[in-house]
Design an enzyme around this catalytic site. Structure first.
Site, mmCIF file in Angstrom:
data_model
loop_
_atom_site.group_PDB
_atom_site.id
_atom_site.type_symbol
_atom_site.label_atom_id
_atom_site.label_comp_id
_atom_site.label_asym_id
_atom_site.label_seq_id
_atom_site.Cartn_x
_atom_site.Cartn_y
_atom_site.Cartn_z
ATOM 1 N N ASP A 135 5.628 3.621 -5.583
ATOM 2 C CA ASP A 135 5.084 3.779 -4.229
ATOM 3 C C ASP A 135 4.008 2.726 -4.014
ATOM 4 O O ASP A 135 3.254 2.400 -4.943
ATOM 5 C CB ASP A 135 4.492 5.183 -4.039
ATOM 6 C CG ASP A 135 5.566 6.266 -4.005
ATOM 7 O OD1 ASP A 135 6.703 5.953 -3.634
ATOM 8 O OD2 ASP A 135 5.255 7.420 -4.351
ATOM 9 N N ASP A 151 11.478 6.092 1.092
ATOM 10 C CA ASP A 151 10.913 7.252 1.796
ATOM 11 C C ASP A 151 11.019 7.077 3.312
ATOM 12 O O ASP A 151 11.289 8.045 4.044
ATOM 13 C CB ASP A 151 9.452 7.447 1.404
ATOM 14 C CG ASP A 151 9.290 7.804 -0.067
ATOM 15 O OD1 ASP A 151 10.227 8.400 -0.626
ATOM 16 O OD2 ASP A 151 8.227 7.491 -0.648
#
Length: 235
Positions: A135, A151
């Protein structure tokens, strides 16, 4: 008739081929872009540090996420690996029914996003099947979470799914008829006597035409001959 049938079937055949291809193209775009950018993040950005891009609007913050969104269930990565594999299998199974462009976009975004994070869990440290998801996108003004391109694909797909549900779009194309709409149409037909009369009249006309077709043809007779038979004479 054969030419008309072939012409009508051609668009259906093209849709049957092109719509699944759209799903594959969207999924591949999300997956490839997600993995390319993640590899750049791992090779370039310092882990755990915030790098401003557009002030407080957009920042890079490289972290390794062992869980789901918001680092939920960080010690249960293998569960999300299994769930992701199930989602991928369900999407692939639904391709056989796919005729709708909105559904193709939704399933393509969802498939690409799920595959992006699933690839991390299968290939990245600490190893299969518990790899940590990369991330790096931080938008403090919108949410405190750190996320990635996969995402974004999943969230965008779910937003599209909400719209698909609201508008009642079918995966096989067109709009789905809800139960209330179907019952309303049936009640309207039952309450309209003209519709029923027209239907009965059409049935009577059809029966009359069938009787006329079944009756044997009679030879023409002269009026005089008919009168003589009535008097008992033989012409």
């Amino acid at each position: 008739m054969k030419t008309t049938t072939s012409a009508a079937a051609a668009p259906t055949t093209r849709r049957r081929v092109l719509v699944p291809l759209l799903l594959v193209a969207v999924a591949a775009t999300v997956l490839i872009s997600d993995q390319i950018v993640k590899n750049w993040v791992v090779a370039t950005l310092p882990e755990g540090e915030t790098v401003p891009v557009l002030g407080g609007f957009l920042q890079w913050h490289f972290v390794r996420n062992p869980g789901a969104a918001f680092s939920i269930a960080s010690g249960q990565t293998w569960i999300f690996t299994i769930l992701s594999a199930i989602v991928v299998g369900v999407i692939i199974w639904q391709i056989r029914r796919l005729r709708s462009v909105p559904w193709a976009l939704f399933l393509g975004l969802l498939l690409g996003g799920v595959l992006g994070n699933l690839t991390d869990r299968l290939t990245r440290e600490p190893g299969f099947p518990e790899g940590h998801v990369i991330d790096f996108i931080l938008t403090p003004w919108m949410m405190p979470a750190i996320y990635n391109i996969a995402d974004i694909g999943i969230v965008s797909g779910m937003i599209l799914f909400v719209l698909i549900t609201i508008f009642g779009l079918s995966i096989e194309g067109g709009r789905e008829k809800r139960g209330a709409e179907t019952e309303g149409e049936a009640e309207a037909e039952a309450a309209d006597p003209e519709v029923a009369d027209a239907s009965d009249g059409a049935a009577d006309a059809s029966d009359g035409a069938a009787d006329a077709a079944d009756a044997p043809a009679q030879p023409d007779q002269a009026p005089g001959a008919t009168e003589e038979r009535s008097a008992g004479g033989t012409p």
